[in-house]
Scaffold this motif. Sequence first.
Motif, mmCIF file in Angstrom:
data_model
loop_
_atom_site.group_PDB
_atom_site.id
_atom_site.type_symbol
_atom_site.label_atom_id
_atom_site.label_comp_id
_atom_site.label_asym_id
_atom_site.label_seq_id
_atom_site.Cartn_x
_atom_site.Cartn_y
_atom_site.Cartn_z
ATOM 1 N N LYS A 142 0.850 -1.309 -0.050
ATOM 2 C CA LYS A 142 -0.147 -0.032 -0.197
ATOM 3 C C LYS A 142 0.816 1.326 0.072
ATOM 4 C CE LYS A 142 -3.789 -2.128 2.486
ATOM 5 N NZ LYS A 142 -4.804 -2.214 3.521
ATOM 6 N N GLU A 143 1.981 1.178 0.592
ATOM 7 C CA GLU A 143 2.908 2.222 0.591
ATOM 8 C C GLU A 143 4.301 1.729 0.284
ATOM 9 O OE1 GLU A 143 4.326 5.713 0.892
ATOM 10 O OE2 GLU A 143 2.220 5.713 1.833
ATOM 11 N N MET A 144 4.838 2.597 -0.648
ATOM 12 C CA MET A 144 6.049 2.600 -1.611
ATOM 13 C C MET A 144 7.214 3.100 -0.933
ATOM 14 S SD MET A 144 5.588 0.173 -3.880
ATOM 15 C CE MET A 144 7.393 0.506 -4.926
ATOM 16 N N ASN A 145 6.819 4.076 0.036
ATOM 17 C CA ASN A 145 8.045 4.999 0.721
ATOM 18 C C ASN A 145 7.780 4.607 2.164
ATOM 19 O OD1 ASN A 145 8.796 6.205 -1.871
ATOM 20 N ND2 ASN A 145 6.958 7.322 -1.841
ATOM 21 N N SER A 146 8.989 4.697 2.659
ATOM 22 C CA SER A 146 9.359 4.590 4.078
ATOM 23 C C SER A 146 10.028 5.689 4.804
ATOM 24 C CB SER A 146 9.927 3.341 4.651
ATOM 25 O OG SER A 146 10.369 3.217 5.944
ATOM 26 N N PRO A 147 9.705 6.431 5.800
ATOM 27 C CA PRO A 147 10.587 7.131 6.442
ATOM 28 C C PRO A 147 11.951 6.968 7.043
ATOM 29 C CG PRO A 147 8.797 6.729 7.946
ATOM 30 C CD PRO A 147 8.543 5.851 6.547
ATOM 31 N N ARG A 148 11.945 5.617 7.270
ATOM 32 C CA ARG A 148 13.293 5.139 7.749
ATOM 33 C C ARG A 148 14.138 4.568 6.728
ATOM 34 N NH1 ARG A 148 14.270 1.333 13.226
ATOM 35 N NH2 ARG A 148 16.329 1.668 13.180
#
Length: 320
Positions: free
Chosen positions: A132-138
């Motif tokens: 669902k989410e291709m970007n991660s903040p870490r």
Amino acid sequence: MPQLEPLISIIIPTFNRCEMIGQTLDSILAQTNQRWECFVIDDGSTDNTEQLMSFYCGIDSRIKYYTRPEDMASGANACRNYGIDVSQGDYIKFFDSDDLMFPSLLAEEIKIIENQGEVNIISCGFEKFTDKEMNSPRSYNVNLTDDILKDFCFGNLVLNTPSLLYSREIIGNTRFDEKLCRAQDLDFGFKILIKNQMKHIPLNKVQVKVRVHQLSISGNYLNRITSEALLSELKVRKDIAEFLFKKRSEKEAQQSILYYFLVYRQMLLSKRYKLFFYNLSKHRSFCRRLKWKLLLIGLVFVLTGRGETKFSNEVKLTLY
């Protein structure tokens, strides 16, 4: 004649991942550097993996599909070992059948090899993502030095297979332990790290996306982890901690012990209480005072459901 760039062998174990491995192979085909070969080793898939791989092998002859030989143990470890044997590359990248490469990954790694000469390990950063989410903040593995073992001791380096490139020379006869069902990448990577004359060059930029889902190791971890998996990780981390306790500085040794004892925390959180008390009670190497404190905390946790945070803090306080 101009000298050819080094050849990179990409080894991918797979099992029933036909819905995901296509994206992985697309990310390999999109590489800006073309000096690679890719070996997909199937551990006995029962879905449409074979048909999908027939399609990709037809697109590009550098993609090769094998099934794990029947005389080898089942599991990703044996598939990776078989991939080492059939591949021809100067460098080897172990990748997973649900992860993604940035298009510039192999080009960045080849550039380092050409500029630095003989390199044993190249690390790159990675991020986790879900469907669902291709970007991660870490981001992970983006603040490393050339002292890779020190980076590992202090928790700056994650020894996961997709973010590391190994020279075939440094791998030598080292193979994945086919008896392990968890922490096999940690076990293999650490065996490489402690070899003599290690030269590590960090890329220090994100070039890999590691997928997290219900079937991945990271996805829904505590609900799915088995006692066998916990014991596998316990063995690997115990061996690492004991080695570092003898060979490295006091601070590095303390940090390694911290990672080892936190496996017991996982046992508590996954409600493997019998496993927790049995293994911790027979622990006879270092930090006996810590062992008895943790046994008491574990008892409180079982009776009240509280104390997990204190468990983590007690480990850190005792060591530091």
